[in-house]
Motif scaffolding. Structure first.
Motif, mmCIF file in Angstrom:
data_model
loop_
_atom_site.group_PDB
_atom_site.id
_atom_site.type_symbol
_atom_site.label_atom_id
_atom_site.label_comp_id
_atom_site.label_asym_id
_atom_site.label_seq_id
_atom_site.Cartn_x
_atom_site.Cartn_y
_atom_site.Cartn_z
ATOM 1 N N ALA A 109 0.922 -1.114 0.294
ATOM 2 C CA ALA A 109 -0.343 -0.475 -0.050
ATOM 3 C C ALA A 109 0.958 1.420 -0.395
ATOM 4 O O ALA A 109 1.735 0.952 0.570
ATOM 5 N N THR A 110 0.192 1.878 -0.507
ATOM 6 C CA THR A 110 1.205 3.646 -0.215
ATOM 7 C C THR A 110 0.913 4.222 0.741
ATOM 8 O O THR A 110 0.417 3.706 1.971
ATOM 9 N N ILE A 111 1.810 5.263 1.543
ATOM 10 C CA ILE A 111 1.653 5.603 2.675
ATOM 11 C C ILE A 111 0.559 6.029 3.122
ATOM 12 O O ILE A 111 0.233 5.625 4.554
ATOM 13 N N GLY A 112 -0.663 7.043 2.040
ATOM 14 C CA GLY A 112 -1.975 6.732 2.173
ATOM 15 C C GLY A 112 -2.848 5.611 2.613
ATOM 16 O O GLY A 112 -3.880 5.859 2.716
ATOM 17 N N GLY A 113 -2.854 4.420 2.373
ATOM 18 C CA GLY A 113 -2.868 3.831 2.369
ATOM 19 C C GLY A 113 -3.760 2.330 1.508
ATOM 20 O O GLY A 113 -4.344 1.438 2.135
ATOM 21 N N THR A 114 -3.781 3.473 0.599
ATOM 22 C CA THR A 114 -4.194 2.739 -0.860
ATOM 23 C C THR A 114 -3.282 1.372 -1.553
ATOM 24 O O THR A 114 -2.487 1.879 -1.052
ATOM 25 N N PRO A 115 -3.834 0.414 -2.364
ATOM 26 C CA PRO A 115 -3.718 -0.504 -2.140
ATOM 27 C C PRO A 115 -2.427 -0.380 -3.571
ATOM 28 O O PRO A 115 -3.028 0.648 -4.451
ATOM 29 N N LEU A 116 -1.279 -1.453 -3.510
ATOM 30 C CA LEU A 116 -0.821 -1.006 -4.332
ATOM 31 C C LEU A 116 0.578 -1.879 -5.373
ATOM 32 O O LEU A 116 1.167 -2.841 -3.792
ATOM 33 N N ARG A 117 0.387 -2.074 -6.268
ATOM 34 C CA ARG A 117 1.123 -2.971 -6.290
ATOM 35 C C ARG A 117 2.356 -2.153 -7.537
ATOM 36 O O ARG A 117 2.622 -1.651 -8.449
ATOM 37 N N SER A 118 3.717 -2.794 -7.704
ATOM 38 C CA SER A 118 5.005 -2.280 -8.323
ATOM 39 C C SER A 118 6.083 -2.855 -7.842
ATOM 40 O O SER A 118 5.857 -4.422 -7.907
ATOM 41 N N SER A 119 7.366 -2.426 -8.750
ATOM 42 C CA SER A 119 8.750 -3.118 -7.872
ATOM 43 C C SER A 119 10.040 -2.118 -7.115
ATOM 44 O O SER A 119 9.431 -0.835 -7.431
ATOM 45 N N SER A 120 10.420 -2.826 -6.949
ATOM 46 C CA SER A 120 11.611 -1.824 -6.296
ATOM 47 C C SER A 120 13.112 -2.748 -6.596
ATOM 48 O O SER A 120 13.260 -3.353 -7.281
ATOM 49 N N ASN A 121 13.562 -1.346 -6.778
ATOM 50 C CA ASN A 121 15.472 -1.387 -7.416
ATOM 51 C C ASN A 121 15.885 -2.256 -6.277
ATOM 52 O O ASN A 121 16.127 -1.603 -5.312
ATOM 53 N N ASP A 122 16.874 -2.701 -5.971
ATOM 54 C CA ASP A 122 17.573 -3.815 -3.987
ATOM 55 C C ASP A 122 18.424 -4.274 -4.690
ATOM 56 O O ASP A 122 19.214 -4.274 -5.555
ATOM 57 N N THR A 123 19.023 -3.732 -3.764
ATOM 58 C CA THR A 123 21.189 -4.552 -3.868
ATOM 59 C C THR A 123 21.230 -5.119 -2.295
ATOM 60 O O THR A 123 20.957 -4.897 -0.746
ATOM 61 N N THR A 124 22.379 -6.578 -2.028
ATOM 62 C CA THR A 124 21.798 -7.078 -1.286
ATOM 63 C C THR A 124 23.312 -6.901 -0.330
ATOM 64 O O THR A 124 24.113 -6.997 -2.244
ATOM 65 N N ASN A 125 24.046 -6.601 0.609
ATOM 66 C CA ASN A 125 25.636 -7.327 1.022
ATOM 67 C C ASN A 125 25.567 -7.643 1.989
ATOM 68 O O ASN A 125 24.541 -7.426 3.645
ATOM 69 N N ASN A 126 26.097 -9.157 2.267
ATOM 70 C CA ASN A 126 26.369 -9.917 3.292
ATOM 71 C C ASN A 126 27.659 -10.080 4.204
ATOM 72 O O ASN A 126 28.004 -10.406 2.700
ATOM 73 N N VAL A 127 28.039 -10.245 4.749
ATOM 74 C CA VAL A 127 29.610 -10.349 5.101
ATOM 75 C C VAL A 127 29.366 -11.583 6.419
ATOM 76 O O VAL A 127 28.291 -11.632 6.891
ATOM 77 N N SER A 128 29.955 -12.635 6.779
ATOM 78 C CA SER A 128 30.012 -13.652 7.512
ATOM 79 C C SER A 128 31.375 -14.305 8.728
ATOM 80 O O SER A 128 31.739 -14.118 6.780
ATOM 81 N N VAL A 129 31.735 -14.474 8.563
ATOM 82 C CA VAL A 129 32.342 -14.614 9.316
ATOM 83 C C VAL A 129 32.404 -16.197 10.745
ATOM 84 O O VAL A 129 31.751 -15.843 11.247
#
Length: 273
Positions: free
Chosen positions: A97-117
């Motif tokens: 949903a949007t900030i105002g609560g209206t239902p929303l279908r969209s897409s996002s550009n995403d980036t992940t970074n992970n480090v483990s030891v």
């Protein structure tokens, strides 16, 4: 006898003697590798009753590098250390949903970074079987840019600390199968939201402190010695964790509780040393 200088573990930044025997379950833990990855993520936010508010899901292609070593040092056999870094970038589908609560279908550009030891010790139960209990820590960061006029930027991050066990079983001198189980607690969960629709409504950047939750891990893999210390390796990992709901800020916004489930597929090449 060979000497190694593990560059990634400050506690082992001294020359140490390598194992004299030549077991596949030992050699598989002395590698530098690079793999192509595909992370399938399912993220969902929930209200206080457990109902789903919104979801983001999709597949991020990426790369993962690793350095692992197993040595005899300080009078202890089969000391193990490993570090991994992964990076992924791509697009997720958004259903919410949007900030105002209206239902929303969209897409996002995403980036992940992970480090483990990981730091542990191997126990040989036979020439073909080794179990490695370990302690682990790391850092996770996920940046998401929701597209469209109702979108905005959001960044989730956390550390983690826990333990686990890994098992290596050599079918022969070239092929080693691996299983891994891990548990950890997320630490310092945090979310930042800014720009886009928030800025258009007159809101500046917002920071939310998130509650800590358990992080569960399971994985399987295989490593095959091709020739001349060149290995082909691959595997599948599953990770599940969440964030607790944040306090409400002065503008009346809060970050709901959430759960994340990741499946990561990898295949790559490693050099044994």
């Amino acid at each position: 006898m060979r000497q190694f200088l593990p560059a990634f573990a400050a506690a082992l930044l001294v020359p140490v003697l390598a194992r004299a025997d030549d077991l596949a379950v030992v050699n598989v833990n002395n590698e530098i590798g690079l793999a192509a990855t595909a992370m399938i993520q399912n993220y969902a936010e929930h209200d206080s009753a457990g109902n789903t508010l919104d979801t983001q899901s999709g597949t991020l292609p990426g790369l993962e590098g690793k350095i692992t070593t197993m040595v005899d040092a300080l009078g202890i056999s089969n000391l193990y250390a490993g570090i991994r870094y992964s990076y992924g970038t791509g697009s997720f589908g958004y259903n919410g949903a949007t900030i105002g609560g209206t239902p929303l279908r969209s897409s996002s550009n995403d980036t992940t970074n992970n480090v483990s030891v990981e730091l542990g010790k191997g126990f040989l139960f036979s020439p073909n079987l080794m179990l490695i209990p370990f302690i682990q820590g790391g850092y996770h960061d996920w940046q998401s840019d929701l597209q469209g006029p109702s979108g905005y930027n959001e960044d989730h991050s956390n550390g983690f600390l826990g333990f686990g066990v890994r098992g290596d079983y050599a079918l022969n001198t070239r092929l080693v199968l691996t299983g891994r189980l891990g548990w950890a607690e997320t630490l310092g969960g945090n979310a930042n939201a800014s720009g886009g629709a928030l800025a258009a409504e007159g809101y500046g950047p917002m920071n939310f402190s998130l509650g800590d939750t358990a992080l569960l891990q399971a994985g399987i893999g295989a490593d095959y010695l091709l020739a001349n210390r060149i290995h082909l390796y691959g595997g599948l990992d599953y990770t599940h964790f969440g964030y607790g709901m944040s306090p409400t800020n002065g503008a009346g916004f809060y970050e709901p509780s959430s759960t994340t489930s990741d499946f990561t597929i990898r295949i790559g090449f490693a050099f044994g040393f």
